[in-house]
Design a protein around this motif. Structure first.
Motif, short mmCIF file in Angstrom:
data_model
loop_
_atom_site.label_atom_id
_atom_site.label_comp_id
_atom_site.label_asym_id
_atom_site.label_seq_id
_atom_site.Cartn_x
_atom_site.Cartn_y
_atom_site.Cartn_z
N ASN A 113 35.51 29.25 49.05
CA ASN A 113 36.47 28.77 48.55
C ASN A 113 38.12 29.31 48.47
OD1 ASN A 113 34.36 29.85 46.97
ND2 ASN A 113 34.96 28.60 45.24
N LYS A 114 38.17 29.77 49.34
CA LYS A 114 39.59 29.99 49.82
C LYS A 114 40.21 30.02 48.55
CE LYS A 114 41.48 28.40 53.83
NZ LYS A 114 41.30 27.89 55.19
N PRO A 115 40.61 30.70 47.81
CA PRO A 115 41.21 31.19 46.33
C PRO A 115 42.09 31.46 47.15
CG PRO A 115 39.56 33.09 46.82
CD PRO A 115 39.19 32.13 47.15
N PRO A 116 43.53 30.63 46.39
CA PRO A 116 44.90 31.40 46.62
C PRO A 116 44.70 32.93 45.82
CG PRO A 116 45.19 30.21 44.58
CD PRO A 116 43.73 29.79 44.81
N GLN A 117 46.23 34.23 46.23
CA GLN A 117 46.33 35.34 45.38
C GLN A 117 45.52 35.08 44.23
OE1 GLN A 117 46.15 38.00 48.26
NE2 GLN A 117 46.00 36.40 49.36
N SER A 118 45.72 34.35 43.74
CA SER A 118 46.20 34.12 42.05
C SER A 118 45.03 34.07 41.80
CB SER A 118 47.59 33.42 41.55
OG SER A 118 47.06 31.78 41.91
N GLY A 119 44.05 33.54 42.41
CA GLY A 119 42.83 33.67 42.05
C GLY A 119 42.31 34.54 42.13
N LEU A 120 42.56 35.63 43.40
CA LEU A 120 41.69 36.83 44.13
C LEU A 120 42.13 37.62 42.71
CD1 LEU A 120 42.37 37.33 47.56
CD2 LEU A 120 40.64 36.10 46.43
N ILE A 121 42.71 37.52 41.72
CA ILE A 121 43.04 38.30 41.18
C ILE A 121 42.34 38.48 39.51
CG2 ILE A 121 45.59 39.06 39.69
CD1 ILE A 121 47.19 38.91 41.70
N ALA A 122 42.81 36.59 39.29
CA ALA A 122 41.39 36.09 38.37
C ALA A 122 40.34 36.64 38.88
CB ALA A 122 41.97 34.66 38.21
N HIS A 123 39.49 37.04 39.75
CA HIS A 123 38.03 37.01 40.22
C HIS A 123 37.79 38.36 40.35
CE1 HIS A 123 34.46 36.64 42.49
NE2 HIS A 123 35.20 37.18 42.73
N TYR A 124 38.45 39.16 40.34
CA TYR A 124 38.88 40.57 40.59
C TYR A 124 38.88 41.27 39.52
CZ TYR A 124 37.64 40.53 45.40
OH TYR A 124 37.16 40.66 47.17
N CYS A 144 35.15 34.88 54.95
CA CYS A 144 35.46 34.41 54.17
C CYS A 144 36.64 33.25 54.00
CB CYS A 144 35.76 35.05 53.13
SG CYS A 144 34.30 36.67 52.55
N GLY A 145 37.53 33.58 55.46
CA GLY A 145 38.89 32.45 55.38
C GLY A 145 39.90 32.61 54.40
N VAL A 146 39.69 33.51 53.84
CA VAL A 146 40.74 34.57 53.03
C VAL A 146 40.88 35.85 53.08
CG1 VAL A 146 39.17 34.73 50.37
CG2 VAL A 146 42.49 34.16 50.13
N GLU A 147 42.52 36.20 53.13
CA GLU A 147 42.63 37.85 53.04
C GLU A 147 43.37 37.78 51.42
OE1 GLU A 147 44.13 40.53 57.07
OE2 GLU A 147 45.77 39.20 55.73
N ILE A 148 42.35 39.28 51.49
CA ILE A 148 43.73 39.65 50.40
C ILE A 148 44.74 40.87 50.30
CG2 ILE A 148 43.36 41.32 48.31
CD1 ILE A 148 40.15 42.08 48.67
N ALA A 154 47.66 45.88 45.35
CA ALA A 154 48.09 46.42 44.48
C ALA A 154 48.20 46.25 43.22
CB ALA A 154 49.84 46.85 44.57
N THR A 155 48.12 44.89 42.69
CA THR A 155 48.22 44.58 41.55
C THR A 155 47.62 44.99 40.44
OG1 THR A 155 49.76 42.63 42.12
CG2 THR A 155 48.45 42.60 40.31
#
Length: 305
Positions: A113-124, A144-148, A154-155
């Motif tokens: 999917n390669k979500p943006p950082q905002s997507g990672l925040i919502a996912h986790y 995965c194509g995306v890094e935290i 921290a958020t």
């Protein structure tokens, strides 16, 4: 947090899932787990990348987690792989892991999917809200194509008390410092790359989630213990002892090489599930040579301990 950090300190083995004729070879799995426990690993990680989680059914994954818990009997922390690239599925996997008795969960970033950082925040955030188990984030951009981002980490840690750790597998020791500066010194960091374990420890990581420990759990445990006990000379010697073997575990995509190494050592079969296939004949021969040299060098291991 101090007690939690102590439980996450040390070597966590990313367990392979042995197969025989297309089904899980539970007898081989049991023997592999017992070998890890006898070596004194701090943690066991079933159904992660090394365990071929992507091709396990939900019922198979839950059975492996429950079996690991039963075998561990409290002798090691059981941190189950529970990631998915669909948040709803990830939530279900985490709940299944909790039901199966896992002590913690390892949750990889959504792949493809390669979500943006905002997507990672919502996912986790959704995953964290679905369980009371401690969560180790898993950042592995090569798969995965995306890094935290450190700031994202921290958020998440600030918003969710059960997000307590990260397995960092981006191949850069500098990330340890960036994560510590962003998240604070109490946030738990594991090396996700065996070859970077020692530099990660020197920068503030407290453990490794290890592939090579499937083959050499005693050396990995001794290396991390030596560093934590202040014997950096011994830790370096043990790092060098296992260096060629560590490189060998990644001559093809994981877990092909580690399964081949276990097969050469008569510990488990090399069978994998498509689209993964056993390593090439040339690389199997290469691994046999590496294992032979390792066995010869490790003959002095008891003296090094």
């Amino acid at each position: 947090m101090t007690d939690l950090k102590s439980r996450f300190t040390g070597v966590f083995t990313a367990l392979v899932t042995p197969f025989r004729d297309g089904t899980i070879d539970f007898d081989a799995f049991d023997a592999l787990v017992e070998r890890q426990l006898e070596a004194g690993v701090a943690g066991l990680v079933p159904v992660g990348t090394t365990g071929e989680a992507a091709t396990l059914s939900d019922d198979e994954a839950e059975a492996l987690i429950a079996r690991t818990v039963a075998l561990a009997k409290g002798r090691a922390l059981v941190m189950a792989g529970a990631g998915a690239n669909d948040t709803k599925k990830a939530v279900d996997k985490v709940r299944r892991a909790e039901k199966a008795g896992a002590d913690a969960v390892l949750v990889v970033t959504p792949y493809y999917n390669k979500p943006p950082q905002s997507g990672l925040i919502a996912h986790y955030g959704a995953v964290a809200s679905a369980t009371t188990l401690p969560i180790m984030l898993y950042s592995v951009p090569g798969r995965c194509g995306v890094e935290i981002a450190p700031e994202t980490c921290a958020t998440l840690a600030g918003r969710h008390s059960n997000i307590v750790a990260i397995k960092e597998a981006g191949g850069s020791a500098a990330r340890v410092t960036a994560l510590r500066l962003a998240c604070g010194p109490d946030f738990i960091i594991h090396s996700g790359d065996d070859g970077l374990t020692l530099p990660f420890l020197s920068l503030g990581a407290i453990g490794v989630t290890s592939v090579v420990a499937n083959v050499a759990p005693d050396v990995m445990v001794a290396m991390v213990d030596a560093f934590q006990n202040g014997d950096t000379h011994k830790a370096l010697k043990l790092h060098e002892l296992v260096a060629e073997l560590t490189d060998g575990m990644f001559i093809e995509s994981n877990p092909g090489p580690v399964k081949a190494a276990l097969a050469i050592s008569n510990l488990a079969g090399p069978e994998m599930r498509l689209p993964m296939v056993p390593v090439s004949d040339a690389n199997r021969e290469r691994l046999a040579g590496i294992l032979g040299r390792y066995a010869s060098a490790a003959s002095n291991f008891q003296e090094m301990r």
